[in-house]
Design a protein around this motif. Sequence first.
Motif, PDB file in Angstrom:
ATOM      1  N   SER A  70       4.803  -9.026   0.326  1.00 55.24           N
ATOM      2  CA  SER A  70       3.637  -8.718   1.161  1.00 55.24           C
ATOM      3  C   SER A  70       3.171  -7.280   0.969  1.00 55.24           C
ATOM      4  O   SER A  70       1.971  -6.998   1.007  1.00 55.24           O
ATOM      5  N   GLU A  71       4.093  -6.366   0.722  1.00 57.86           N
ATOM      6  CA  GLU A  71       3.711  -4.968   0.506  1.00 57.86           C
ATOM      7  C   GLU A  71       2.846  -4.836  -0.756  1.00 57.86           C
ATOM      8  O   GLU A  71       1.886  -4.064  -0.783  1.00 57.86           O
ATOM      9  N   ALA A  72       3.158  -5.626  -1.778  1.00 58.99           N
ATOM     10  CA  ALA A  72       2.342  -5.622  -2.999  1.00 58.99           C
ATOM     11  C   ALA A  72       0.961  -6.192  -2.702  1.00 58.99           C
ATOM     12  O   ALA A  72      -0.053  -5.634  -3.131  1.00 58.99           O
ATOM     13  N   ALA A  73       0.911  -7.301  -1.978  1.00 58.16           N
ATOM     14  CA  ALA A  73      -0.377  -7.916  -1.647  1.00 58.16           C
ATOM     15  C   ALA A  73      -1.236  -6.968  -0.810  1.00 58.16           C
ATOM     16  O   ALA A  73      -2.445  -6.834  -1.044  1.00 58.16           O
ATOM     17  N   LEU A  74      -0.633  -6.282   0.153  1.00 58.67           N
ATOM     18  CA  LEU A  74      -1.379  -5.327   0.977  1.00 58.67           C
ATOM     19  C   LEU A  74      -1.847  -4.131   0.153  1.00 58.67           C
ATOM     20  O   LEU A  74      -2.942  -3.602   0.386  1.00 58.67           O
ATOM     21  N   SER A  75      -1.053  -3.716  -0.822  1.00 60.52           N
ATOM     22  CA  SER A  75      -1.456  -2.615  -1.710  1.00 60.52           C
ATOM     23  C   SER A  75      -2.663  -3.006  -2.547  1.00 60.52           C
ATOM     24  O   SER A  75      -3.579  -2.205  -2.748  1.00 60.52           O
ATOM     25  N   VAL A  76      -2.676  -4.236  -3.035  1.00 53.13           N
ATOM     26  CA  VAL A  76      -3.820  -4.714  -3.819  1.00 53.13           C
ATOM     27  C   VAL A  76      -5.059  -4.787  -2.928  1.00 53.13           C
ATOM     28  O   VAL A  76      -6.149  -4.363  -3.330  1.00 53.13           O
ATOM     29  N   ALA A  77      -4.904  -5.281  -1.699  1.00 50.85           N
ATOM     30  CA  ALA A  77      -6.034  -5.347  -0.769  1.00 50.85           C
ATOM     31  C   ALA A  77      -6.594  -3.951  -0.508  1.00 50.85           C
ATOM     32  O   ALA A  77      -7.807  -3.750  -0.493  1.00 50.85           O
ATOM     33  N   SER A  78      -5.721  -2.988  -0.334  1.00 49.87           N
ATOM     34  CA  SER A  78      -6.155  -1.608  -0.102  1.00 49.87           C
ATOM     35  C   SER A  78      -6.901  -1.075  -1.326  1.00 49.87           C
ATOM     36  O   SER A  78      -7.944  -0.437  -1.201  1.00 49.87           O
ATOM     37  N   TYR A  79      -6.373  -1.351  -2.511  1.00 47.39           N
ATOM     38  CA  TYR A  79      -7.026  -0.922  -3.754  1.00 47.39           C
ATOM     39  C   TYR A  79      -8.429  -1.513  -3.870  1.00 47.39           C
ATOM     40  O   TYR A  79      -9.372  -0.831  -4.272  1.00 47.39           O
ATOM     41  N   LEU A  80      -8.571  -2.788  -3.521  1.00 50.50           N
ATOM     42  CA  LEU A  80      -9.861  -3.469  -3.667  1.00 50.50           C
ATOM     43  C   LEU A  80     -10.928  -2.907  -2.733  1.00 50.50           C
ATOM     44  O   LEU A  80     -12.110  -2.973  -3.028  1.00 50.50           O
ATOM     45  N   GLY A  81     -10.498  -2.352  -1.606  1.00 49.44           N
ATOM     46  CA  GLY A  81     -11.444  -1.737  -0.678  1.00 49.44           C
ATOM     47  C   GLY A  81     -12.290  -2.751   0.067  1.00 49.44           C
ATOM     48  O   GLY A  81     -12.052  -3.957   0.024  1.00 49.44           O
ATOM     49  N   GLY A  82     -13.306  -2.250   0.756  1.00 51.95           N
ATOM     50  CA  GLY A  82     -14.250  -3.081   1.483  1.00 51.95           C
ATOM     51  C   GLY A  82     -13.573  -4.028   2.457  1.00 51.95           C
ATOM     52  O   GLY A  82     -12.628  -3.649   3.155  1.00 51.95           O
ATOM     53  N   PRO A  83     -14.037  -5.278   2.498  1.00 59.54           N
ATOM     54  CA  PRO A  83     -13.466  -6.231   3.453  1.00 59.54           C
ATOM     55  C   PRO A  83     -12.004  -6.552   3.165  1.00 59.54           C
ATOM     56  O   PRO A  83     -11.260  -6.909   4.072  1.00 59.54           O
ATOM     57  N   TRP A  84     -11.591  -6.403   1.916  1.00 60.44           N
ATOM     58  CA  TRP A  84     -10.192  -6.701   1.559  1.00 60.44           C
ATOM     59  C   TRP A  84      -9.269  -5.642   2.144  1.00 60.44           C
ATOM     60  O   TRP A  84      -8.170  -5.960   2.610  1.00 60.44           O
ATOM     61  N   ARG A  85      -9.704  -4.380   2.131  1.00 58.03           N
ATOM     62  CA  ARG A  85      -8.914  -3.314   2.761  1.00 58.03           C
ATOM     63  C   ARG A  85      -8.811  -3.562   4.261  1.00 58.03           C
ATOM     64  O   ARG A  85      -7.751  -3.403   4.856  1.00 58.03           O
ATOM     65  N   ALA A  86      -9.925  -3.962   4.870  1.00 58.34           N
ATOM     66  CA  ALA A  86      -9.923  -4.246   6.312  1.00 58.34           C
ATOM     67  C   ALA A  86      -8.991  -5.416   6.629  1.00 58.34           C
ATOM     68  O   ALA A  86      -8.211  -5.351   7.592  1.00 58.34           O
ATOM     69  N   LEU A  87      -9.049  -6.469   5.832  1.00 57.52           N
ATOM     70  CA  LEU A  87      -8.165  -7.614   6.033  1.00 57.52           C
ATOM     71  C   LEU A  87      -6.705  -7.192   5.877  1.00 57.52           C
ATOM     72  O   LEU A  87      -5.841  -7.599   6.660  1.00 57.52           O
ATOM     73  N   GLY A  88      -6.433  -6.362   4.882  1.00 61.07           N
ATOM     74  CA  GLY A  88      -5.073  -5.855   4.685  1.00 61.07           C
ATOM     75  C   GLY A  88      -4.610  -5.004   5.855  1.00 61.07           C
ATOM     76  O   GLY A  88      -3.454  -5.067   6.262  1.00 61.07           O
ATOM     77  N   ALA A  89      -5.523  -4.212   6.414  1.00 62.32           N
ATOM     78  CA  ALA A  89      -5.171  -3.376   7.563  1.00 62.32           C
ATOM     79  C   ALA A  89      -4.826  -4.242   8.766  1.00 62.32           C
ATOM     80  O   ALA A  89      -3.867  -3.950   9.501  1.00 62.32           O
ATOM     81  N   VAL A  90      -5.566  -5.307   8.965  1.00 57.01           N
ATOM     82  CA  VAL A  90      -5.274  -6.228  10.074  1.00 57.01           C
ATOM     83  C   VAL A  90      -3.914  -6.885   9.844  1.00 57.01           C
ATOM     84  O   VAL A  90      -3.081  -6.942  10.747  1.00 57.01           O
ATOM     85  N   ALA A  91      -3.687  -7.383   8.627  1.00 59.01           N
ATOM     86  CA  ALA A  91      -2.401  -8.010   8.313  1.00 59.01           C
ATOM     87  C   ALA A  91      -1.270  -6.998   8.407  1.00 59.01           C
ATOM     88  O   ALA A  91      -0.140  -7.356   8.758  1.00 59.01           O
TER      89      ALA A  91
END
Length: 133
Positions: A70-91
């Motif tokens: 999950s830490e890898a998936a959240l890191s990728v979400a953060s890298y992608l930015g925009g709504p993916w970063r927000a989704l990662g922040a919620v998760a």
Amino acid sequence: MLLYDGTCGFCDGAVKFVLRVDRVGTMRFAALESDFGAAVLARHPELAGVDSVVYVQNPDRGDERVFVRSEAALSVASYLGGPWRALGAVAGVVPAPVLDWLYDRFAAIRYRVFGRVDSCAVPAPEVRARFIA
């Protein structure tokens, strides 16, 4: 750098998704089964037997760090930015052991649900340079 299971149908789709939404265009990819993936795993004995996506920060440098599950998936979400970063922040408010438990449950069924591929797909010419063998 994102290391992924080169024979997993879901992982193949996830890589294609990242390629499509990556606004910066700097994420690079390698299969866990590749020479590059094997070298990263050899440098990090704590990854022995890992069956997960691996996000590698600063590959091949002295400050190289690896993140799994999950830490890898959240890191990728953060890298992608925009709504993916927000989704990662919620998760990210969910405790890591819970996220990893969910990740492991999904990983256990990914081949049954999404199938296996015989080998890594050949990337399109316009993104081929972002893949390491």
